[in-house]
Design a protein around this motif. Structure first.
Motif, mmCIF file in Angstrom:
data_model
loop_
_atom_site.group_PDB
_atom_site.id
_atom_site.type_symbol
_atom_site.label_atom_id
_atom_site.label_comp_id
_atom_site.label_asym_id
_atom_site.label_seq_id
_atom_site.Cartn_x
_atom_site.Cartn_y
_atom_site.Cartn_z
ATOM 1 N N ARG A 149 61.539 48.835 44.021
ATOM 2 C CA ARG A 149 62.611 47.890 43.733
ATOM 3 C C ARG A 149 63.220 47.403 45.048
ATOM 4 O O ARG A 149 63.048 48.029 46.106
ATOM 5 N N LEU A 150 63.930 46.270 44.978
ATOM 6 C CA LEU A 150 64.720 45.760 46.094
ATOM 7 C C LEU A 150 66.194 45.918 45.751
ATOM 8 O O LEU A 150 66.599 45.690 44.605
ATOM 9 N N VAL A 151 67.010 46.311 46.737
ATOM 10 C CA VAL A 151 68.450 46.432 46.512
ATOM 11 C C VAL A 151 69.204 45.688 47.602
ATOM 12 O O VAL A 151 68.732 45.542 48.733
ATOM 13 N N ASP A 152 70.390 45.229 47.242
ATOM 14 C CA ASP A 152 71.260 44.507 48.169
ATOM 15 C C ASP A 152 72.078 45.495 48.989
ATOM 16 O O ASP A 152 71.980 46.715 48.798
ATOM 17 N N ASP A 153 72.919 44.951 49.872
ATOM 18 C CA ASP A 153 73.725 45.802 50.746
ATOM 19 C C ASP A 153 74.641 46.735 49.962
ATOM 20 O O ASP A 153 74.933 47.851 50.407
ATOM 21 N N ASP A 154 75.097 46.305 48.802
ATOM 22 C CA ASP A 154 76.005 47.134 48.012
ATOM 23 C C ASP A 154 75.269 48.071 47.056
ATOM 24 O O ASP A 154 75.887 48.748 46.241
ATOM 25 N N GLY A 155 73.940 48.101 47.145
ATOM 26 C CA GLY A 155 73.152 48.993 46.311
ATOM 27 C C GLY A 155 72.750 48.404 44.977
ATOM 28 O O GLY A 155 72.057 49.068 44.198
ATOM 29 N N SER A 156 73.159 47.176 44.685
ATOM 30 C CA SER A 156 72.774 46.561 43.414
ATOM 31 C C SER A 156 71.341 46.049 43.491
ATOM 32 O O SER A 156 70.860 45.621 44.541
ATOM 33 N N GLY A 164 60.651 34.815 46.568
ATOM 34 C CA GLY A 164 60.029 34.786 47.880
ATOM 35 C C GLY A 164 60.991 34.549 49.024
ATOM 36 O O GLY A 164 60.561 34.419 50.178
ATOM 37 N N GLU A 165 62.293 34.499 48.733
ATOM 38 C CA GLU A 165 63.289 34.209 49.763
ATOM 39 C C GLU A 165 64.382 35.265 49.855
ATOM 40 O O GLU A 165 64.836 35.608 50.938
ATOM 41 N N THR A 166 64.819 35.789 48.706
ATOM 42 C CA THR A 166 65.933 36.741 48.695
ATOM 43 C C THR A 166 65.489 38.072 49.292
ATOM 44 O O THR A 166 64.523 38.678 48.840
ATOM 45 N N VAL A 167 66.224 38.518 50.304
ATOM 46 C CA VAL A 167 65.859 39.730 51.037
ATOM 47 C C VAL A 167 66.617 40.933 50.493
ATOM 48 O O VAL A 167 67.818 40.853 50.206
ATOM 49 N N GLY A 168 65.932 42.037 50.331
ATOM 50 C CA GLY A 168 66.559 43.289 49.934
ATOM 51 C C GLY A 168 65.846 44.462 50.572
ATOM 52 O O GLY A 168 64.734 44.321 51.106
ATOM 53 N N GLU A 169 66.479 45.630 50.516
ATOM 54 C CA GLU A 169 65.842 46.837 51.039
ATOM 55 C C GLU A 169 64.869 47.392 50.004
ATOM 56 O O GLU A 169 65.182 47.460 48.810
ATOM 57 N N ILE A 170 63.706 47.806 50.441
ATOM 58 C CA ILE A 170 62.731 48.432 49.547
ATOM 59 C C ILE A 170 63.149 49.873 49.275
ATOM 60 O O ILE A 170 63.420 50.638 50.198
ATOM 61 N N GLN A 171 63.185 50.216 47.988
ATOM 62 C CA GLN A 171 63.362 51.603 47.574
ATOM 63 C C GLN A 171 62.217 51.960 46.630
ATOM 64 O O GLN A 171 61.775 51.116 45.853
ATOM 65 N N VAL A 172 61.739 53.195 46.737
ATOM 66 C CA VAL A 172 60.581 53.602 45.937
ATOM 67 C C VAL A 172 60.827 54.968 45.300
ATOM 68 O O VAL A 172 61.635 55.762 45.772
ATOM 69 N N ARG A 173 60.082 55.228 44.226
ATOM 70 C CA ARG A 173 60.053 56.556 43.624
ATOM 71 C C ARG A 173 58.670 56.749 42.995
ATOM 72 O O ARG A 173 57.980 55.797 42.648
ATOM 73 N N GLY A 175 70.025 58.096 44.016
ATOM 74 C CA GLY A 175 69.741 58.262 42.595
ATOM 75 C C GLY A 175 68.272 58.457 42.282
ATOM 76 O O GLY A 175 67.762 57.929 41.293
ATOM 77 N N GLY A 176 67.582 59.223 43.122
ATOM 78 C CA GLY A 176 66.167 59.484 42.909
ATOM 79 C C GLY A 176 65.239 58.491 43.586
ATOM 80 O O GLY A 176 64.024 58.699 43.611
ATOM 81 N N TRP A 177 65.781 57.408 44.130
ATOM 82 C CA TRP A 177 64.986 56.403 44.843
ATOM 83 C C TRP A 177 65.069 56.656 46.344
ATOM 84 O O TRP A 177 66.151 56.864 46.885
ATOM 85 N N PHE A 178 63.919 56.618 47.019
ATOM 86 C CA PHE A 178 63.907 56.804 48.477
ATOM 87 C C PHE A 178 64.250 55.489 49.163
ATOM 88 O O PHE A 178 63.669 54.442 48.870
ATOM 89 N N ARG A 179 65.204 55.574 50.092
ATOM 90 C CA ARG A 179 65.614 54.391 50.850
ATOM 91 C C ARG A 179 64.687 54.231 52.059
ATOM 92 O O ARG A 179 64.797 54.977 53.019
ATOM 93 N N ASP A 236 63.186 49.501 55.009
ATOM 94 C CA ASP A 236 62.386 48.292 55.210
ATOM 95 C C ASP A 236 62.921 47.176 54.327
ATOM 96 O O ASP A 236 63.245 47.390 53.162
ATOM 97 N N MET A 237 62.975 45.976 54.879
ATOM 98 C CA MET A 237 63.494 44.821 54.172
ATOM 99 C C MET A 237 62.338 43.919 53.749
ATOM 100 O O MET A 237 61.363 43.750 54.480
ATOM 101 N N ALA A 238 62.451 43.338 52.562
ATOM 102 C CA ALA A 238 61.344 42.534 52.047
ATOM 103 C C ALA A 238 61.848 41.489 51.076
ATOM 104 O O ALA A 238 62.994 41.532 50.600
ATOM 105 N N THR A 239 60.960 40.542 50.758
ATOM 106 C CA THR A 239 61.162 39.610 49.658
ATOM 107 C C THR A 239 60.069 39.864 48.623
ATOM 108 O O THR A 239 59.071 40.528 48.909
ATOM 109 N N ARG A 240 60.245 39.335 47.423
ATOM 110 C CA ARG A 240 59.251 39.476 46.359
ATOM 111 C C ARG A 240 59.024 38.098 45.736
ATOM 112 O O ARG A 240 59.982 37.378 45.446
ATOM 113 N N ASP A 241 57.755 37.740 45.533
ATOM 114 C CA ASP A 241 57.474 36.416 44.975
ATOM 115 C C ASP A 241 57.267 36.486 43.460
ATOM 116 O O ASP A 241 57.368 37.562 42.847
#
Length: 482
Positions: free
Chosen positions: A316-323, A330-339, A360-364, A367-372
């Protein structure tokens, strides 16, 4: 039966490990590794002097059979870093090749010499290999860019899950012969590059060191079907393939070319495809997570992306506030979290750092990414070094670097952000020119980026240098720039 490497019990009559003139078939690998496993009985943890040799591979396989966690050591580590890793991991012995010369820092450890010859009696009790998937298999130390290296504890379950996931994405089989020249103290070269083919019952052909000539020979004459590399290697292959018909034919005949550890510039994707007809696919992983995403061999060619999540991994991608970032534009940047089952167990001796790494069980990942719209992820960089906040915009360094590399006369490019009283951060481009006597015009470079991407993404400053600082995996060490 070996849970991680079933082919050791089937013992197919084919090569398992090829390192230069040393070749071990599966029966000989099984015998040598089992003999070593018997010698490791009673050890709680061992280190391996991870040279690019068959002895290193046998040492790791033997430790896995014995159920003993192994700590790969970089032979090029400085004294301070090596002393820290040895003190932190506290191995009871060091596995080495017979001819390895050790620094004084490591000389005090009991030494177990690893052989590749077939022993007279290699019987090992079946109970030696643990059945619990949660048992630690490897402790791999991070690069230590933000402090002393941390020991990442990887379980047997994580290794098996990640290798099976990439096998699904790459249609990896026992018929494949993997060619690479990656170091064996890192998950790319050791887990993917050695344990990966062994788990499939295939063959690994390690080149010792990377040369264009050796890649040509291994893929063109010695039956290689897959090539693993990092962008610096593929850059050299891209430069040579246009004028080297033998290399172009060898690359074009490979079933799979995989690049990892950093983003491969679009220009190199295009040059390799143009010269060979082959495509390079990229994947995304890190020490703590092993592999997370990949371009699939049965999917569309998506240069510039690291593909879609692997079969058993949630991303998943999350914003600075964790949402959670829901946009797939393909443009909105978020931090990659995985589980998923591919995640590490803990940072050795660092419960606080382990807890801080999860949300919450997701590894931070950091890394920052976009998703298309097709669910493909594009890495724009590390939060700490590659995400630039300038004039109210979040800007990824990676897309600017790719754009700069398209400009004539640019051999290498790196982009960083430096503090700016007006913008917050201003974009600085570091350029290695193809010809230092004929440098590209700095203003023209900035306008090139502004015209291709957006005005707010143009470099405010261009600095020329003769080389970019890189680590052993070819990643640019941006903290050393400036």
């Amino acid at each position: 039966m070996s849970a991680l490497i079933p082919a050791l019990d089937k013992q197919p009559a084919k090569p398992a490990l090829c390192f230069g003139d040393t070749a071990l078939g599966y029966p000989r690998l099984a015998a040598s590794a089992r003999a070593l496993a018997g010698r490791l009985a009673g050890h709680g943890r061992v280190a391996v002097w991870a040279t690019p040799t068959a002895e290193t591979a046998v040492g790791v396989v033997g430790a896995l059979l014995a159920g003993v966690p192994v700590v790969p050591l970089n032979p090029r580590s400085g004294d301070r870093e090596l002393a820290h890793i040895l003190a932190d991991s506290a191995p009871s012995a060091l596995l080495t090749g017979p001819d390895d010369e050790l620094p004084e820092t490591a000389a005090g450890l009991p030494r177990i010499t690893v052989g590749t010859e077939e022993p007279a009696d290699a019987a090992v009790p079946e109970h030696m290999e643990p059945g619990q998937d949660s048992v630690p298999a490897l402790i791999v130390y991070t690069s230590g860019t933000t402090g002393p290296p941390k020991g990442v504890v990887l379980s047997r379950r994580a290794l098996a899950a990640s290798l099976d996931d990439v096998a699904d994405a790459w249609q990896w089989s026992a018929d494949d012969v993997l060619v690479h020249a990656l170091p064996l103290f890192h998950v790319h070269g050791l887990v993917l590059g050695v344990l990966g083919p062994l788990r499939r019952g295939g063959t690994v052909r390690h080149l010792g060191r990377f040369t264009v000539e050796d890649v040509t020979r291994a893929l063109g004459e010695q039956g290689g079907t897959m090539l693993f590399g990092v962008p610096t290697m593929y850059h050299r292959l891209a430069e040579a393939a246009g004028t080297d018909p033998a290399l172009a034919q060898a690359l074009g005949g490979a079933r799979l070319l995989v690049s990892g550890s950093a983003a491969l510039p679009l220009r190199d994707h295009e040059r390799i495809t143009s010269a060979t007809g082959a495509r390079v696919i990229e994947r995304y992983g890190m020490t703590e997570t092993l592999m997370n995403t990949s371009v699939r061999v049965d999917g569309p060619h998506r240069p510039g992306t690291v593909g879609v999540p692997l079969r058993g991994v949630d991303v998943r991608l999350v914003d600075d506030d964790g949402s959670r970032v829901e946009a797939s534009d393909g443009e909105t940047v978020g931090e990659i979290q995985v589980r998923g089952p591919n995640l590490f167990t803990e940072y050795l001796n660092r419960p606080g750092a382990t807890a801080d790494a999860f949300a919450g069980g997701w590894f931070r990942t950091g890394d920052m990414a976009t998703r298309d719209a097709e669910g493909c992820y594009r890495i724009v960089g590390r939060r700490s070094t590659d995400l630039i906040k300038s004039g109210g915009y979040k800007i990824g360094a990676g897309e600017i670097e790719n754009c700069l590399l398209e400009y004539p006369g640019v051999r290498e490019a790196a982009v960083t952000g430096v503090s700016d009283p007006d913008l917050g951060e201003r974009i600085v481009a570091w350029i290695v020119p193809a010809d230092d006597a004929d440098r590209p015009d700095a203003a023209a470079l900035a306008e090139h980026v502004a015209g291709r991407l957006a005005p707010h993404k143009r470099p405010r400053e261009v600095r020329f240098t003769t080389a970019l600082p890189r680590n052993d995996m070819g990643k640019v060490m941006k903290r050393e720039l400036g």
